[in-house]
Design a protein around this motif. Structure first.
Motif, PDB file in Angstrom:
ATOM      1  N   LEU A  52       0.875  -1.344   0.158  1.00 56.38           N
ATOM      2  CA  LEU A  52      -0.120  -0.165  -0.091  1.00 56.38           C
ATOM      3  C   LEU A  52       0.989   1.172   0.052  1.00 56.38           C
ATOM      4  N   ASP A  53       0.450   2.261  -0.658  1.00 50.67           N
ATOM      5  CA  ASP A  53       1.031   3.447  -0.488  1.00 50.67           C
ATOM      6  C   ASP A  53       0.862   4.250   0.938  1.00 50.67           C
ATOM      7  N   ALA A  58      -0.609   6.988   6.072  1.00 51.57           N
ATOM      8  CA  ALA A  58      -0.410   7.865   7.036  1.00 51.57           C
ATOM      9  C   ALA A  58      -1.456   9.038   7.094  1.00 51.57           C
ATOM     10  N   HIS A  59      -1.625   9.477   5.839  1.00 52.28           N
ATOM     11  CA  HIS A  59      -3.005  10.349   5.834  1.00 52.28           C
ATOM     12  C   HIS A  59      -4.139   9.915   6.622  1.00 52.28           C
ATOM     13  N   ARG A  60      -4.501   8.735   6.402  1.00 54.80           N
ATOM     14  CA  ARG A  60      -5.949   8.305   7.023  1.00 54.80           C
ATOM     15  C   ARG A  60      -5.667   7.902   8.268  1.00 54.80           C
ATOM     16  N   TYR A  61      -4.636   7.387   8.744  1.00 53.18           N
ATOM     17  CA  TYR A  61      -4.150   6.924  10.273  1.00 53.18           C
ATOM     18  C   TYR A  61      -3.342   7.665  10.912  1.00 53.18           C
ATOM     19  N   GLY A  62      -2.446   8.583  10.319  1.00 54.23           N
ATOM     20  CA  GLY A  62      -1.692   9.573  11.190  1.00 54.23           C
ATOM     21  C   GLY A  62      -0.592   8.523  11.562  1.00 54.23           C
ATOM     22  N   THR A  63      -0.180   8.873  12.962  1.00 55.66           N
ATOM     23  CA  THR A  63       0.878   7.986  13.419  1.00 55.66           C
ATOM     24  C   THR A  63       0.499   6.893  14.447  1.00 55.66           C
ATOM     25  N   LYS A  64      -0.912   6.283  14.157  1.00 49.13           N
ATOM     26  CA  LYS A  64      -1.147   5.133  14.699  1.00 49.13           C
ATOM     27  C   LYS A  64      -0.804   3.899  14.287  1.00 49.13           C
ATOM     28  N   VAL A  65      -0.296   4.007  13.028  1.00 50.12           N
ATOM     29  CA  VAL A  65       0.022   2.898  12.191  1.00 50.12           C
ATOM     30  C   VAL A  65       1.364   3.263  11.437  1.00 50.12           C
ATOM     31  N   PHE A  66       2.396   2.195  11.849  1.00 50.96           N
ATOM     32  CA  PHE A  66       3.404   2.570  10.935  1.00 50.96           C
ATOM     33  C   PHE A  66       3.561   1.826   9.524  1.00 50.96           C
ATOM     34  N   ASP A  67       3.089   0.682   9.528  1.00 53.34           N
ATOM     35  CA  ASP A  67       2.941  -0.015   8.224  1.00 53.34           C
ATOM     36  C   ASP A  67       1.808  -0.932   8.106  1.00 53.34           C
ATOM     37  N   LEU A  68       0.869  -0.601   7.207  1.00 52.18           N
ATOM     38  CA  LEU A  68      -0.135  -1.524   7.080  1.00 52.18           C
ATOM     39  C   LEU A  68      -0.017  -2.421   5.622  1.00 52.18           C
ATOM     40  N   GLU A  83       1.543  -2.807  11.895  1.00 50.20           N
ATOM     41  CA  GLU A  83       2.704  -2.474  12.963  1.00 50.20           C
ATOM     42  C   GLU A  83       2.286  -0.946  13.318  1.00 50.20           C
ATOM     43  N   ARG A  84       2.142  -1.190  14.851  1.00 47.38           N
ATOM     44  CA  ARG A  84       1.945   0.257  15.196  1.00 47.38           C
ATOM     45  C   ARG A  84       3.036   0.959  16.148  1.00 47.38           C
ATOM     46  N   PRO A  85       3.413   2.088  16.065  1.00 48.19           N
ATOM     47  CA  PRO A  85       4.637   2.779  16.668  1.00 48.19           C
ATOM     48  C   PRO A  85       4.594   2.456  18.300  1.00 48.19           C
ATOM     49  N   GLY A  86       5.506   2.249  18.825  1.00 40.91           N
ATOM     50  CA  GLY A  86       5.729   2.177  20.282  1.00 40.91           C
ATOM     51  C   GLY A  86       5.014   0.991  20.789  1.00 40.91           C
ATOM     52  N   ARG A  87       4.470   0.057  20.127  1.00 38.77           N
ATOM     53  CA  ARG A  87       3.866  -1.113  20.326  1.00 38.77           C
ATOM     54  C   ARG A  87       4.596  -2.444  19.761  1.00 38.77           C
ATOM     55  N   PRO A  88       5.717  -2.664  19.621  1.00 44.88           N
ATOM     56  CA  PRO A  88       6.295  -3.847  18.742  1.00 44.88           C
ATOM     57  C   PRO A  88       5.792  -5.094  19.084  1.00 44.88           C
ATOM     58  N   ASP A  89       5.378  -5.366  20.417  1.00 44.71           N
ATOM     59  CA  ASP A  89       4.766  -6.681  20.933  1.00 44.71           C
ATOM     60  C   ASP A  89       3.363  -6.650  20.299  1.00 44.71           C
ATOM     61  N   ASP A  90       2.622  -5.694  19.812  1.00 44.32           N
ATOM     62  CA  ASP A  90       1.331  -5.615  19.758  1.00 44.32           C
ATOM     63  C   ASP A  90       0.972  -5.313  18.194  1.00 44.32           C
ATOM     64  N   ASP A  91       1.777  -5.898  17.361  1.00 41.84           N
ATOM     65  CA  ASP A  91       1.320  -5.736  15.997  1.00 41.84           C
ATOM     66  C   ASP A  91      -0.106  -6.416  15.818  1.00 41.84           C
TER      67      ASP A  91
END
Length: 148
Positions: A52-53, A58-68, A83-91
């Protein structure tokens, strides 16, 4: 040719078909990749993903998602991985649950829904439609129509 090579070759056109359909619907997809599990590699014989682009994400989810990303594998079919920033064990993984080779239109609907709210798309429970190294010819035959 091993099972992993057979299924990787058979799945590649299917993923390309799904991506082309997603592009025609205006979804922010940028490419596909396949990973051949090899004899001692992945749990599944093969897996692939539709990229995905990430700027659109990022435009849709901001900083809530690092990679979708939207993945497909030869055991469980389609799923979302976030992948969610600051939550590496919580993908987050959410499974489509529509079989191994659902119609591309249905997969595109899954992707479009994910772009609205990935946390509510699909199911947390991973389905298993087959075991690795079993029913390989049957799955390859189901994927074969997408090769033309």
């Amino acid at each position: 040719m091993g099972d992993h090579e057979v299924l990787t070759a058979a799945a590649r056109p299917y993923l390309s078909t799904v991506m082309a359909k997603a592009l025609s619907e205006g979804l922010p997809v940028t490419g596909t990749e396949m990973l051949d599990g090899g004899p001692a590699g992945l749990e599944a014989e093969t897996e692939g993903w539709i990229e995905l682009d990430q700027e659109a994400v990022a435009h849709r989810y901001g900083t809530k998602v690092f990679d979708l990303t939207v993945y497909w594998d030869s055991l469980s079919g389609w799923h979302i991985h976030a992948e969610r920033p600051g939550r590496p064990d919580d993908d987050l993984n959410r499974w489509m649950g529509a079989g191994l080779v659902p119609d591309p239109t249905r997969v595109v609907t899954f992707i479009a829904t994910m772009l609205v709210d990935y946390t509510m798309t699909g199911s947390e429970e991973r389905p298993f439609y087959r075991r690795a190294r079993q029913e390989v010819p049957a799955l390859a035959n189901r994927l074969r129509p997408y090769a033309s």
